[in-house]
Write an enzyme that holds these catalytic residues in place. Structure first.
Site: not given
Length: 170
Positions: A33, A122, A9-10
């Site tokens: 986003d 994505g 997870d960024i």
């Protein structure tokens, strides 16, 4: 500058800058986003709204920088990747520009560590292998002054394995 790979997870990474695969509205969306906007809180959205008021959003291939809000990162660079249209609509150049512009903005705030998601792979439909090659090349060729590490963050195993192959080819 070193290039590293991370799966996860960024929004959890402790880096100076995380890059957001944003849409042109800058108001959040799905995927990474939405995750960045949720984790970063209202401060990021407020900063994006100010940018929209000033310039009307962010065009494909460009980038803007905001606070990191509640994220461990100090800043978020929002960049708008291209929607895949078969490869004949300058998608590779637009995607490379996303990475270069993000790195330029990170340099502008003297960032030492930057984390990138897999931009455009994505819902924008960019083929993962091709997108990874464009990203790798753009980052590898960037001449950094302050940057010491760029982290490619892959949320899914498929992107992670694509990047592992790229690293092994170097």
């Amino acid at each position: 500058m070193t290039i590293t790979l991370h799966q996860g997870d960024i929004t959890k990474l402790e880096v100076d800058v995380i890059v957001n695969a944003a849409n042109s509205s800058l108001l959040g969306g799905g995927g990474v986003d939405g995750a960045i906007h949720r984790a970063g809180g209202e401060e990021i959205l407020a900063a994006c709204r100010k940018i929209r008021a000033r310039q009307g959003g962010c065009p494909t291939g460009e980038a803007v920088i905001t606070t990191g809000g509640k994220l461990p990162a100090r800043y978020v660079v929002h960049t708008v990747g291209p929607v895949w249209q078969g490869g004949a609509s300058e998608e590779a150049e637009l995607l490379a520009r996303c990475y270069r512009r993000a790195l330029e903005l990170a340099e502008g705030v003297e960032a030492r560590r930057v984390a990138f998601p897999n931009i455009s792979t994505g819902v924008y439909g960019y083929p993962k292998e091709q997108a990874a090659r464009v990203a790798w090349s753009a980052v590898r060729d960037f001449r950094a002054t302050h940057l010491r590490e760029v982290v490619f963050v892959c949320f899914d195993a498929e992107n992670f394995s694509v990047y592992e192959r790229l690293i092994s080819e170097e």
